[in-house]
Design a protein around this motif. Structure first.
Motif, PDB file in Angstrom:
ATOM      1  N   ASP A 178      69.148 115.695-169.750  1.00  0.00           N
ATOM      2  CA  ASP A 178      70.508 115.504-170.246  1.00  0.00           C
ATOM      3  C   ASP A 178      70.872 114.050-170.468  1.00  0.00           C
ATOM      4  N   CYS A 179      69.868 113.178-170.572  1.00  0.00           N
ATOM      5  CA  CYS A 179      70.151 111.780-170.910  1.00  0.00           C
ATOM      6  C   CYS A 179      69.426 111.411-172.200  1.00  0.00           C
ATOM      7  N   THR A 180      69.620 110.190-172.661  1.00  0.00           N
ATOM      8  CA  THR A 180      69.106 109.781-173.975  1.00  0.00           C
ATOM      9  C   THR A 180      67.811 108.963-173.894  1.00  0.00           C
ATOM     10  N   ARG A 181      67.178 108.956-172.727  1.00  0.00           N
ATOM     11  CA  ARG A 181      65.943 108.165-172.580  1.00  0.00           C
ATOM     12  C   ARG A 181      64.790 108.754-173.389  1.00  0.00           C
ATOM     13  N   PHE A 182      64.609 110.074-173.292  1.00  0.00           N
ATOM     14  CA  PHE A 182      63.525 110.741-174.020  1.00  0.00           C
ATOM     15  C   PHE A 182      64.074 111.239-175.358  1.00  0.00           C
ATOM     16  N   LEU A 183      63.456 110.810-176.442  1.00  0.00           N
ATOM     17  CA  LEU A 183      63.937 111.126-177.787  1.00  0.00           C
ATOM     18  C   LEU A 183      62.937 112.043-178.491  1.00  0.00           C
ATOM     19  N   GLU A 184      63.420 113.205-178.959  1.00  0.00           N
ATOM     20  CA  GLU A 184      62.554 114.098-179.731  1.00  0.00           C
ATOM     21  C   GLU A 184      62.299 113.476-181.100  1.00  0.00           C
ATOM     22  N   LEU A 185      61.020 113.390-181.480  1.00  0.00           N
ATOM     23  CA  LEU A 185      60.646 112.799-182.763  1.00  0.00           C
ATOM     24  C   LEU A 185      60.267 113.838-183.811  1.00  0.00           C
ATOM     25  N   TRP A 186      59.476 114.825-183.407  1.00  0.00           N
ATOM     26  CA  TRP A 186      58.816 115.663-184.409  1.00  0.00           C
ATOM     27  C   TRP A 186      58.655 117.065-183.853  1.00  0.00           C
ATOM     28  N   ASN A 187      58.987 118.063-184.640  1.00  0.00           N
ATOM     29  CA  ASN A 187      58.824 119.459-184.227  1.00  0.00           C
ATOM     30  C   ASN A 187      57.822 120.139-185.151  1.00  0.00           C
ATOM     31  N   ASN A 188      56.763 120.681-184.558  1.00  0.00           N
ATOM     32  CA  ASN A 188      55.753 121.435-185.306  1.00  0.00           C
ATOM     33  C   ASN A 188      55.936 122.917-185.004  1.00  0.00           C
ATOM     34  N   VAL A 189      56.321 123.688-186.022  1.00  0.00           N
ATOM     35  CA  VAL A 189      56.530 125.120-185.854  1.00  0.00           C
ATOM     36  C   VAL A 189      55.297 125.859-186.367  1.00  0.00           C
ATOM     37  N   PHE A 190      54.772 126.751-185.535  1.00  0.00           N
ATOM     38  CA  PHE A 190      53.594 127.531-185.898  1.00  0.00           C
ATOM     39  C   PHE A 190      54.028 128.984-186.116  1.00  0.00           C
ATOM     40  N   ILE A 191      54.167 129.366-187.377  1.00  0.00           N
ATOM     41  CA  ILE A 191      54.685 130.695-187.720  1.00  0.00           C
ATOM     42  C   ILE A 191      53.530 131.684-187.736  1.00  0.00           C
ATOM     43  N   GLN A 192      53.478 132.525-186.693  1.00  0.00           N
ATOM     44  CA  GLN A 192      52.341 133.437-186.555  1.00  0.00           C
ATOM     45  C   GLN A 192      52.748 134.884-186.290  1.00  0.00           C
ATOM     46  N   TYR A 193      54.065 135.139-186.082  1.00  0.00           N
ATOM     47  CA  TYR A 193      54.519 136.497-185.798  1.00  0.00           C
ATOM     48  C   TYR A 193      55.558 136.962-186.810  1.00  0.00           C
ATOM     49  N   ASN A 194      55.705 138.283-186.876  1.00  0.00           N
ATOM     50  CA  ASN A 194      56.815 138.909-187.590  1.00  0.00           C
ATOM     51  C   ASN A 194      57.609 139.708-186.562  1.00  0.00           C
ATOM     52  N   ARG A 195      58.882 139.316-186.337  1.00  0.00           N
ATOM     53  CA  ARG A 195      59.694 140.038-185.355  1.00  0.00           C
ATOM     54  C   ARG A 195      60.230 141.311-185.997  1.00  0.00           C
ATOM     55  N   LEU A 196      59.920 142.465-185.388  1.00  0.00           N
ATOM     56  CA  LEU A 196      60.374 143.753-185.889  1.00  0.00           C
ATOM     57  C   LEU A 196      61.725 144.138-185.302  1.00  0.00           C
ATOM     58  N   ASN A 197      61.933 143.787-184.025  1.00  0.00           N
ATOM     59  CA  ASN A 197      63.204 144.044-183.349  1.00  0.00           C
ATOM     60  C   ASN A 197      63.298 143.097-182.163  1.00  0.00           C
ATOM     61  N   GLU A 198      64.248 143.347-181.278  1.00  0.00           N
ATOM     62  CA  GLU A 198      64.503 142.414-180.175  1.00  0.00           C
ATOM     63  C   GLU A 198      63.299 142.239-179.260  1.00  0.00           C
ATOM     64  N   THR A 199      62.479 143.259-179.126  1.00  0.00           N
ATOM     65  CA  THR A 199      61.375 143.193-178.166  1.00  0.00           C
ATOM     66  C   THR A 199      59.987 143.295-178.783  1.00  0.00           C
ATOM     67  N   GLU A 200      59.900 143.562-180.095  1.00  0.00           N
ATOM     68  CA  GLU A 200      58.598 143.858-180.700  1.00  0.00           C
ATOM     69  C   GLU A 200      58.209 142.815-181.739  1.00  0.00           C
ATOM     70  N   LEU A 201      57.013 142.240-181.556  1.00  0.00           N
ATOM     71  CA  LEU A 201      56.440 141.293-182.513  1.00  0.00           C
ATOM     72  C   LEU A 201      55.104 141.837-183.006  1.00  0.00           C
ATOM     73  N   GLU A 202      54.741 141.462-184.242  1.00  0.00           N
ATOM     74  CA  GLU A 202      53.408 141.776-184.748  1.00  0.00           C
ATOM     75  C   GLU A 202      52.838 140.523-185.399  1.00  0.00           C
ATOM     76  N   PRO A 203      51.510 140.338-185.324  1.00  0.00           N
ATOM     77  CA  PRO A 203      50.905 139.151-185.939  1.00  0.00           C
ATOM     78  C   PRO A 203      51.077 139.176-187.458  1.00  0.00           C
TER      79      PRO A 203
END
Length: 923
Positions: A222-247
């Motif tokens: 909750d402080c500003t010392r650590f700064l997020e620089l870069w986010n790498n998103v790896f899209i590997q699933y398809n969400r079918l509903n709240e609890t179910e994913l498929e590759p």
């Protein structure tokens, strides 16, 4: 790992502080050398996405690729995307100016893989760029990877292992976090996957809670010392509903790095507003105020707000979003006025934003050439909006102070939404400015109430809702059918062959039928269905041009389908929307498809005419008159464009004449396909809110000298002479700062000319004159009519006077004072006032109220002699009391006042109440 980055730049980056523009360029070049296509930033107005007010992330222009409804000719992409976050879930406006990190406008650096490389390459290249090219200290970098706190989704140990194998990556710098921090989802269902964030430890000096007992600095703390620089998103699933994913069948990479953040790190400054690109803007503001550096930093908020908002407004206007009253245009107006108000707090009381915008254009123009192309439009809109705001600001602030005083008396702290909206609607104070001022005074604003009042106003004024929801829940059904057809070699993996530019009739085969999003084998008469063919010549609605219609029938004439439209439900698929007219329709039947040729020709005439109209608007009004929306239909065209004022009759005539001149000159249309960058560099005009791919279709008009050059995927005539005739049918306001022209061409224009000619002949016949002398004849009749009206009015006033004088003798006496009230049918306002003069001539002391009905509305005039004012009869108060009985209001001086109302039937009641009022109030 691909090619290594230029060794010269590696050394330079380690030794020298580079400019923001150079850092942006180095990011793009790094990935370009690794096989990525450089994709231009899309507009701040998301093309074809009605769910977003503004582009707010780099992935927006690739959203449909991830959803499976679009394909690109490349599998790797890199760019720097223009973004705005000022509304909805992503709204940073409240924090802008109050800290060093938030912005309304910002840039997002990103690289993407569409079913190509995955975690190993993405992570390796990110580490290489940050550490080997940009020279960041590896010991200060930390990374996070996904571990599901619910134990339902596998942990991303693959990404963790790849990170641990990067040169000099410390094992304890790889941290696991849960769904909130490290799992990305586009929506409740659909593509999703784990993400991995890169953070940098900027040291204790950057901690803003160092004096808080027990505080511990940490990644995602909750402080500003650590700064997020870069986010790498790896899209590997398809969400079918709240609890179910498929590759997913193919995995993707979507990365985003805040440009201003990484520049602040590489330039080693403690604020985004101190990076060179924004510091230049703040310096420009400082030059205008004449304050010292110490004075600036002691009152830094206005400087940050002005720098941020001036930059945002400059980019918005360049993308066609001009100041206005609703939606995106409201946001543009709001940030300009908010910047102007903060300017006033540091002594800038005259329009000044053009000075800051000029610096924005200078600093960003190379990376975003649309700023340079639209410089005049940007500067003119900024000055005009500041001038408008200054005219109403003082009155608005005065009214707001009155609201504060009332709240203090009531011991309340909330400004109502209705009051806040009235301040905006009447005095031009946007909600955000009212909220700023309220908080400075210790108050808050009912923002929900404001939005409700604005929405109600919009509905009452007939504008309706601005945005709807756009989506396609059945995309998986279409994709399944498509994949099966590809496997059976029924259709190319590139999808339906789409060519609406050549043949309008073609033979084909029905590959699939759909009803309500589901595949079916047959359809019966009356069924509403969608038909998939391997190729089509039907135009899909786009760029303002409506979709084609036509027919599809079997070669053996067993069935016939009326085609009502056409759409793209999934990547590679184009389906014809139709209704079965006769027969039973089956899959795999051979068919003959026909586009409605006459309707298509009408559409083409109108579409080419919009290009000629656009060019004429530039010639007559200036280059600021840019397209802001259009409709190209068979029966008419509609063209919206940016311009502050209504067009004069002479301007409209000049524009219409210019378009018809270009038609008669019979210019041939030159159509060519080019890369987007090539076309833009040549001066081709990209249109407001449109989405363009890497390769674009260009339309050039001008035999000797080009006067129209636009990017356009629509259908057009071969030569301008094919348009026939162009007639403007209307011009008006579409929104604040947006004008609208409607026109007809070709057959519709001929029909209009015929109707008008027939009407003119009929009028000439009724007037017993020729067509050529109709105007002269009408002028003569109008003069006769005006003379008769004047004579009629004179006689009515004379009759009213006679009636008034006759009844004046019967004035009532109340406490020794003559009081007279009378209704004078047909008397106008001037006559009513003259009657009060007659009363005063007869009575040196007295009270008179005369009334009439003008245009079905009651009008009252009251006169009180000077001596009776002191005795308690005030003409203004008297008339206000009487007006209440006729549903109106009024006022005036103590001796003379007037009022109007809505209910003429209650006028006799009001006159009767005159005597009661005098009896009760005369001293």
């Amino acid at each position: 790992m691909g090619k290594s980055f230029c060794p010269f730049l590696i050394g330079v980056f380690m030794e020298k502080i580079f400019s923001g523009n150079e850092i942006r360029k180095s990011f793009i070049e790094f990935f370009k050398e690794r096989g990525h296509t450089v994709v231009a930033s899309s507009s701040l107005v998301p093309g074809g996405d009605a769910t977003l007010l503004f582009t707010n992330a780099g992935m927006v222009q690739f959203k449909e690729v991830f959803l499976g409804t679009d394909k690109r000719p490349y599998k790797r992409a890199v760019n720097s995307q223009k973004c705005m976050r000022v509304a909805g879930k992503h709204n940073d406006l409240d924090d802008v100016g109050r800290d060093d990190w938030h912005h309304t406008f910002f840039e997002m650096l990103g690289n993407w893989s569409f079913g190509d490389y995955y975690k190993k390459e993405a992570i390796g290249w990110a580490w290489e760029l940050l550490t080997s090219v940009w020279g960041l200290d590896r010991k200060k970098l930390w990374v996070t990877v996904f571990q599901d706190e619910k134990n339902e989704i596998p942990s991303d140990t693959e990404a963790a292992e790849i990170w641990l194998h990067q040169p000099e990556m410390e094992e304890d710098h790889v941290l696991f976090f849960g769904r909130k921090e490290n799992f990305w989802e586009m929506a409740d269902t659909g593509p999703c996957g784990p993400c991995s964030e890169i953070h940098i430890d900027r040291g204790e000096a950057f901690c803003d809670k160092i004096d808080v007992p027990g505080h511990v600095c940490k990644v995602n703390g909750d402080c500003t010392r650590f700064l997020e620089l870069w986010n790498n998103v790896f899209i590997q699933y398809n969400r079918l509903n709240e609890t179910e994913l498929e590759p997913l069948p193919a995995t993707h990479v979507d990365t985003g790095m805040g440009f201003e953040r990484i520049v602040s790190v590489l330039q080693d400054v403690d604020s985004n507003y101190k990076i060179d690109l924004l510091a230049n803007l703040i310096k420009q503001v400082q030059n205008l105020t004449g304050m010292s550096d110490k004075e600036v930093y002691s009152n830094y908020t206005p400087y940050r707000v002005i720098a941020d908002h001036a930059r945002a407004a400059t980019f918005l206007i360049a993308d066609g979003v001009v100041p206005g009253n609703t939606s995106r245009n409201y946001v543009c107006r709001m940030i300009i006025r908010r910047a102007a108000r903060f300017g006033g707090k540091i002594g800038l009381n005259k329009p000044f934003l053009v000075e800051i915008a000029s610096e924005v254009i200078k600093s960003y123009g190379e990376a975003y050439p649309e700023l340079v192309r639209n410089q005049e439009t940007i500067l003119n809109n900024l000055t005009r909006e500041e001038e408008r705001f200054q005219k109403t600001l003082e009155a608005g602030l005065s009214n707001l102070e009155e609201i504060f005083e009332t709240l203090k008396i009531k011991n309340e702290t909330i400004v109502s939404g209705t009051d806040a909206f009235e301040l905006y609607a009447t005095h031009g104070l946007p909600l955000e400015i009212t909220r700023d001022i309220a908080r400075e005074q210790g108050f808050e604003v009912d923002e929900i109430g404001f939005k409700n009042a604005m929405e109600q106003h919009r509905l009452d004024s007939g504008a309706g809702k601005t945005f709807g929801i756009m989506g396609n829940d059945d995309v998986d059904n279409y994709r399944f059918v498509f994949d099966q057809l590809v496997k059976s070699n029924k259709i190319s993996k590139d999808g339906v062959l789409y060519d609406p530019y050549h043949e309008l009739e073609f033979e084909s085969e029905i590959l699939a039928l759909f009803k309500e999003g589901n595949a079916i084998e047959e359809a019966l008469p009356g069924d509403q269905i969608e038909i998939l063919l391997p190729k089509t010549s039907f135009y899909v609605e786009s760029g303002g041009q409506v979709a084609d219609t036509g027919l599809i029938h079997s070669l053996d004439d067993e069935f016939e389908i009326e085609v009502l439209g056409i759409r793209r439900p999934a990547a590679g698929m184009i389906v014809h929307i139709g209704r079965v007219i006769s027969g039973k329709v089956n899959v795999n039947k051979s068919v003959f498809a026909l586009v409605d040729g006459q309707r298509r020709m009408d559409i083409m005439r109108n579409h080419t005419a919009t290009h000629l109209l656009h060019a004429e608007l530039h010639r007559v009004l200036g280059i600021h008159a840019r397209q802001a929306g259009s409709l190209v239909a068979p029966d008419r065209l509609r063209f919206d464009f940016t311009h502050p004022d209504g067009l004069s009759a002479d301007q409209l005539e000049d524009i219409e004449k210019g378009v018809n001149k270009a038609i008669l000159e019979n210019h041939h249309l030159n159509i060519a396909h080019k890369t987007l960058n090539e076309a833009i560099s040549e001066g081709a005009m990209a249109l407001f809110g449109e989405k363009y791919g890497e390769f674009v279709r260009t339309i050039t008009i001008g035999n000797q000298e080009t006067f129209s050059y636009e990017l356009c995927g629509g259908t057009h005539v071969d030569d301008t002479g094919d348009i026939g005739t162009f007639i403007i049918t209307s011009e008006g306001s579409a929104a604040a700062g947006i004008r609208r022209i409607e026109a007809v061409t070709g057959r519709a224009a001929y029909d209009l000319v015929q109707r008008r000619t027939t009407l003119l002949k009929t009028v000439a016949g009724n007037l017993s004159t020729s067509v050529e002398t109709v105007v002269e004849k009408v002028d003569g009749l109008q003069k006769e009519l005006e003379n008769l009206r004047r004579e009629n009015s004179r006689l009515r006033q004379l009759l009213a006077k006679e009636t008034f004088i006759r009844e004046l003798e019967e004035a009532r006496m109340i406490n020794g004072v003559p009081v007279h009230g009378q209704i004078l049918p047909g008397a106008d306002n001037e006559a009513l006032r003259s009657m009060t003069d007659l009363f005063r001539e007869k009575y040196s002391s007295g009270i008179v109220v005369v009334a009439s009905i003008i245009d079905n509305k009651p009008m009252l005039v009251a006169s009180v002699t000077e001596d009776l004012v002191a005795r308690g009869i005030h003409a203004g108060q008297l008339i206000k009391y009487l007006a209440g009985f006729v549903g109106g209001g009024g006022g005036g001086k103590p001796t003379l006042a007037q009022a109007g109302g809505r209910d003429a039937e209650q006028l006799p009641v009001a006159i009767t109440k005159l005597y009661d009022y005098v009896s009760d109030n005369l001293k």
